[in-house]
Design an enzyme around this catalytic site. Structure first.
Site, short mmCIF file in Angstrom:
data_model
loop_
_atom_site.label_atom_id
_atom_site.label_comp_id
_atom_site.label_asym_id
_atom_site.label_seq_id
_atom_site.Cartn_x
_atom_site.Cartn_y
_atom_site.Cartn_z
N HIS A 154 0.85 -1.20 0.00
CA HIS A 154 0.00 0.00 0.00
C HIS A 154 0.88 1.24 0.00
O HIS A 154 1.91 1.31 0.65
CB HIS A 154 -0.99 -0.02 1.16
CG HIS A 154 -0.44 0.23 2.53
ND1 HIS A 154 -0.29 1.51 3.06
CD2 HIS A 154 -0.04 -0.62 3.51
CE1 HIS A 154 0.17 1.41 4.30
NE2 HIS A 154 0.35 0.14 4.60
N GLU A 200 -5.45 1.72 2.02
CA GLU A 200 -5.26 0.56 2.90
C GLU A 200 -5.54 0.95 4.35
O GLU A 200 -6.13 0.17 5.11
CB GLU A 200 -3.83 0.02 2.75
CG GLU A 200 -3.57 -1.29 3.47
CD GLU A 200 -3.04 -1.13 4.89
OE1 GLU A 200 -2.79 -2.15 5.57
OE2 GLU A 200 -2.86 0.02 5.35
N GLU A 201 -5.09 2.15 4.72
CA GLU A 201 -5.20 2.56 6.11
C GLU A 201 -6.64 2.78 6.55
O GLU A 201 -6.91 2.89 7.74
CB GLU A 201 -4.38 3.84 6.35
CG GLU A 201 -2.88 3.68 6.15
CD GLU A 201 -2.22 2.79 7.20
OE1 GLU A 201 -2.93 2.26 8.08
OE2 GLU A 201 -0.98 2.66 7.15
N ASP A 229 4.54 -4.97 3.70
CA ASP A 229 3.99 -3.90 4.52
C ASP A 229 4.85 -3.78 5.78
O ASP A 229 4.89 -4.70 6.60
CB ASP A 229 2.55 -4.23 4.88
CG ASP A 229 1.80 -3.04 5.48
OD1 ASP A 229 2.44 -2.03 5.78
OD2 ASP A 229 0.58 -3.14 5.64
N HIS A 316 2.34 4.64 12.94
CA HIS A 316 1.22 5.57 12.78
C HIS A 316 1.45 6.90 13.50
O HIS A 316 0.50 7.53 13.97
CB HIS A 316 -0.09 4.93 13.25
CG HIS A 316 -0.65 3.95 12.28
ND1 HIS A 316 -1.92 3.42 12.40
CD2 HIS A 316 -0.13 3.39 11.15
CE1 HIS A 316 -2.16 2.59 11.39
NE2 HIS A 316 -1.07 2.56 10.62
#
Length: 604
Positions: A154, A200-201, A229, A316
């Site tokens: 992603h 994707e997130e 990923d 994140h």
């Protein structure tokens, strides 16, 4: 990696690479026009290719591990540096609905197109967050088209940071692997397809849309999908999705050869894009180095690092920058990706009869109306001479390419003539010259058209009415369609920018060359503005730009019933290659919709 975990208890991988794909119904519901909520590279050793003895059991006839390239991790890091810079220029992130993501797509796309890939932007027209940019699909056009191995990652980040480990690391590794494949141009036993996924997130939405868009026949061609990923976590481990499956064998063999003792990726189960393929019955595997879960004492003893600390302490967060990269892990991952690709799709078998192809000179510059010449040379490189048919692609309007003779026996040459007309737009055009015999080879010729030339009145923009899909528009191409709630000026499709009622930006762009011989160039477009704003204050804006220059600004204060035709004089750009951009920007509340249709750039 998406934060939320899917329920995956009881899910098992189809164990054989040739397993039949299951039917998946594509998502049909329209996506509401709401934006989603926001949610120094370390030094490592250079890792060379695994010794052949370590992977002997997996050898394919004609292929050995020594043939797999050692990917230059410094080049992977250079891609990460650019992705980080893109985020910095765009509010600190590359979230799927933002300009940072679209700029990331453009960066990857330009590299792949220049390398000779067949590249497609796939708008996510259902199931994705509003404003999400497209998936990017690239296929190397060699090998058996009925046997496809797919490698994906992603490309979006969360809104909180630039996402350089999550997931610039996987995206950059795949990009450099793809570029290396194109550079080495080995003989291919199967097709290789790469995917860079949007959204994707927000829930694996881009890959889910892609898999759902495939027919059962197309799904069955994909023999395995490999996902990458977070493959450079600073306190990471060495994890493989479905580590003991048939699909994982080449990936595990490479890491086993480095004595890394990889483990099952339990933390990532159901949390990245491989899950979309797995749900369709396609065998999957992939590398990961871990996210927010904590490294155990046993893992720290085996791999190094700090026990009881997250694999990626910047997961994140805004600190997920180029300083959050484990170069050693990244190097081991990208070399394992290349090894897997070569093992599955590359063959060392040499065609019995083969030839080479070249142009001399490889470039030419002419005034409009003139011609350039070059010699296309062939040579027999193995076996016997063969007949080679010559052709060319990539010529712009007003340019023709001819060969004399049009076919040659390998070892002979042909005179190539590239002819322009007085109306040919100035610019630089890469042409692909193809020789087709028992095998196919390509080479390049670059044509530059200079001078003033004449002017033929014409409409320069392509698909200005948006009736023919989204090509060649770029940016937020998901705004293009026959959306419920608005109507077209003509036909059935239009571009609906804005209309979210929350902080958001949509852009649409197209690049064209305005011929140098023209006295005038005029942009016209039809625009309908409706708004929930009641004040006579410009809260939400619509801008027309050429490059970085804003030529027109409209706002919610210009709202009116129906469409209004707008005109912009672009005569100052005659003789230039320009990028025309429409940009709609909304503030935090009360929607304003900017609906565009029937766009034309007319010369005269």
């Amino acid at each position: 990696m998406v934060f939320r975990r899917f329920a995956v208890a009881g899910v098992s991988l189809a164990a054989t690479i040739g397993a039949a794909a299951l039917a998946v119904a594509p998502t049909a519901a329209a996506n509401p026009r709401t934006h989603p909520p926001h949610s120094a590279i370390s030094t490592g050793q250079t890792v060379r290719s695994a010794p052949a003895a370590a992977v002997n059991a997996l050898s394919v006839p004609g292929t050995s591990v020594a043939d797999a390239p050692d990917i230059d991790v410094a080049k992977v890091q250079a891609h990460l540096t650019e992705l980080n810079a893109i985020a910095t220029r765009n509010g600190g992130n590359r979230k799927s609905s933002g300009q940072g993501y679209r700029d990331s797509v453009a960066y990857v796309k330009n590299k792949l197109q220049a390398a000779g890939y067949t590249v497609t932007e796939q708008p996510c027209t259902s199931g994705c967050a509003s404003g999400a940019g497209p998936n990017l699909i690239a296929e190397w056009p060699q090998g058996d088209a009925t046997k496809v191995y797919m490698f994906g990652s992603h490309l979006d980040s969360v809104g909180a940071g630039p996402g350089i480990n999550d997931n610039g690391s996987g995206s950059a590794a795949l990009l450099e692997t793809a570029l290396t494949l194109a550079e080495q141009h080995p003989a291919m036993a199967a097709r290789v397809r790469f995917g860079w996924w949007t959204d994707e997130e927000q829930g694996l939405n881009g890959s889910d849309f892609y898999v759902g868009s495939l027919s059962s026949t197309e799904r069955s061609k994909i023999k395995a999908y490999y996902n990458f990923d977070m493959i450079a976590s600073t306190n990471g481990g060495y994890f493989i999705n479905h580590v003991n499956s048939t699909a994982a064998q080449p990936m595990k063999a490479y890491w086993d050869s480095l004595n890394l003792q990889p483990e099952e990726n339990t933390e990532g189960a159901g949390r990245s894009d491989d899950y979309s393929f797995e749900q369709a019955g396609i065998p999957t595997s992939g590398y990961a180095m871990g996210a927010s879960a904590r490294k155990t004492s046993a893992q720290a003893a085996k791999w190094g690092g700090t026990a009881s600390r997250a694999y990626d302490p910047c997961y994140h967060q805004s600190c997920d920058t180029t300083g959050n990269i484990n170069a050693t892990g990244l190097n081991r991952s990208v070399d394992g990706i290349a090894y897997t690709l070569w093992k599955l799709a590359v063959t060392n078998s040499t065609p019995a009869n083969d030839f080479s192809l070249a142009t001399s000179p490889a470039t030419g510059s002419v005034d409009p109306g003139a011609s350039a010449t070059s010699t296309v040379s062939t040579a027999t490189t193995s076996g016997s001479a063969q007949t080679v048919q010559l052709s060319a692609t990539g010529a712009p309007a007003g340019v023709t390419v001819s060969f004399n003779p049009s076919s040659v026996t390998s070892g002979s040459s042909s005179a190539m003539t590239v002819a322009t007309t007085s109306a040919t737009a100035p610019g630089t055009y890469p042409l692909t010259i193809t020789g087709t015999g028992s095998v196919t080879h390509t080479t390049t010729y670059t044509l530059t058209v200079r001078g003033t030339g004449g002017c033929t009145a014409q409409q320069l923009l392509t698909n200005g009415g948006f009736e023919s899909g989204t090509t060649p528009w770029t940016g937020d191409t998901g705004t293009i369609g026959a959306h419920a709630g608005q109507s077209a000026h003509s036909g059935s499709r239009f571009a609906w920018l804005g209309g979210y009622g929350s902080s958001a930006t949509d852009t649409l762009s197209q690049s064209v060359t305005v011929p140098a011989g023209c006295a005038k160039a005029t942009l016209t477009y039809w625009l309908h503005i409706d708004t929930g704003e009641s004040d006579r204050v410009a809260y939400d804006t619509f801008k027309v730009k050429v490059g970085s220059t804003t030529l027109t600004t409209l706002s919610n204060t210009d709202a009116a019933s129906g469409y209004t035709q707008r005109t912009v004089d672009l005569s100052r750009y005659v003789g230039q290659r320009i990028t025309l951009t429409f940009t709609a920007t909304e503030d935090a509340s009360l929607q304003t919709s900017f609906v565009v249709d029937d766009v034309a750039l007319q010369t005269g």
